[in-house]
Design a protein around this motif. Structure first.
Motif, short mmCIF file in Angstrom:
data_model
loop_
_atom_site.label_atom_id
_atom_site.label_comp_id
_atom_site.label_asym_id
_atom_site.label_seq_id
_atom_site.Cartn_x
_atom_site.Cartn_y
_atom_site.Cartn_z
N GLN A 1 0.86 -1.18 0.00
CA GLN A 1 0.00 0.00 0.00
C GLN A 1 0.90 1.23 0.00
O GLN A 1 1.60 1.48 0.96
CB GLN A 1 -0.89 0.03 1.23
N TYR A 2 0.87 1.98 -1.09
CA TYR A 2 1.68 3.18 -1.22
C TYR A 2 0.74 4.34 -1.56
O TYR A 2 -0.13 4.21 -2.41
CB TYR A 2 2.69 3.05 -2.37
N GLY A 3 0.93 5.48 -0.90
CA GLY A 3 0.11 6.64 -1.23
C GLY A 3 -0.17 7.52 -0.04
O GLY A 3 0.62 7.59 0.91
N PHE A 4 -1.32 8.17 -0.10
CA PHE A 4 -1.73 9.12 0.93
C PHE A 4 -3.13 8.77 1.39
O PHE A 4 -3.94 8.28 0.61
CB PHE A 4 -1.71 10.54 0.37
N GLY A 5 -3.42 9.04 2.66
CA GLY A 5 -4.74 8.78 3.18
C GLY A 5 -4.99 9.55 4.46
O GLY A 5 -4.07 10.12 5.05
N ILE A 6 -6.25 9.57 4.85
CA ILE A 6 -6.63 10.22 6.10
C ILE A 6 -6.95 9.11 7.10
O ILE A 6 -7.87 8.31 6.89
CB ILE A 6 -7.83 11.15 5.90
N GLU A 7 -6.17 9.09 8.17
CA GLU A 7 -6.29 8.07 9.20
C GLU A 7 -6.99 8.69 10.41
O GLU A 7 -6.60 9.75 10.88
CB GLU A 7 -4.88 7.61 9.56
#
Length: 189
Positions: free
Chosen positions: A87-93
Motif C-alpha cells: 500500500q503506497y500513497g496518501f490517506g486520512i487516518e
C-alpha cells in the motif's frame, strides 16, 4: 559432488513447479528467472512499513505483534504511507486506541486513500484475532505479526518490520514465494 547434486535437485524441483504457491497463478521457471531481480527488490521493500502524518494527534505505541501491544493514541492524521501489502500513497487516518499487552480497545479507519492505499475500518474490543479479515495473510490491510511502534504529537510516524515478509525475502532467493506476491508476466497485461 553432493552439493552439486543438492543444487541440481532444488533447481529441478523449482523448474517443475514443486514450490509453486497459488495454483491459480501459473508461473514457469523462465519467467521466474526473468523477474528474479525485480521480485527480490520488491520483497526487500515489503520487509518494512513507514508512515508519516500531520494533524491533531497524540500517540505512543510499542508493538511486538498485535498480541503484545502497549500504548494509546487518539487523532486524525493526513498520512503519506509505504504500508503493508504494498500500500503506497496518501490517506486520512482516524483512530483512537489503548492497549496493554494483549488486551485493548480500538477504533481505526483509513479514509480517502490516494494511490494504492486501501480504505477500511476496524473496531476491536479485547484480544486481536489473527483470523480477522483485516489481518488476512495475503490481502489484509494490516499485519498481525508486525514489530515496531508509533509516536506522535501533531506530527506522527509509524515504523514497523514484518517478520513474515523477511521469511518471504529469504525463501525468494530459492524461488519459493510463500506470500504469493511475486510478479509474473500476466501482471503486466
Amino acid at each position: 559432488m553432493k552439493k552439486f547434486g543438492l543444487v541440481l535437485t532444488i533447481v529441478c524441483a523449482v523448474a517443475s513447479g514443486v514450490f509453486a504457491g497459488d495454483p491459480g497463478r501459473e508461473t514457469n521457471f523462465g519467467e521466474a528467472l526473468a523477474l528474479y531481480l525485480p521480485n527480490r527488490v520488491l520483497d526487500l521493500l515489503d520487509t518494512f512499513s513507514v508512515t508519516l502524518g500531520v494533524g491533531p494527534v497524540a500517540e505512543g505505541r510499542l508493538m511486538f505483534t498485535r498480541a503484545c501491544d502497549v500504548g494509546a493514541g487518539i487523532g486524525l492524521s493526513c498520512k503519506a504511507a509505504k504500508d503493508f501489502n504494498r500500500q503506497y500513497g496518501f490517506g486520512i487516518e482516524e483512530y483512537w486506541y489503548w492497549s496493554l499487552v494483549s488486551v485493548g480497545e480500538e477504533s481505526y479507519s483509513m479514509n480517502d486513500g490516494i494511490g494504492r492505499i486501501q480504505k477500511y475500518q476496524e473496531d476491536r474490543l479485547g484480544v486481536p484475532d489473527p483470523q480477522t479479515r483485516t489481518y488476512d495473510f495475503f490481502e489484509g490491510r494490516r499485519d498481525y505479526w508486525a514489530i515496531g511502534g508509533a509516536l506522535g504529537l501533531l506530527v506522527d510516524g509509524n515504523v514497523y518490520i514484518h517478520p513474515v515478509e523477511w521469511a518471504d525475502l529469504a525463501l525468494g532467493f530459492l524461488f519459493i514465494d510463500i506470500r504469493n506476491d511475486d510478479l509474473i508476466f500476466d501482471d503486466f497485461r
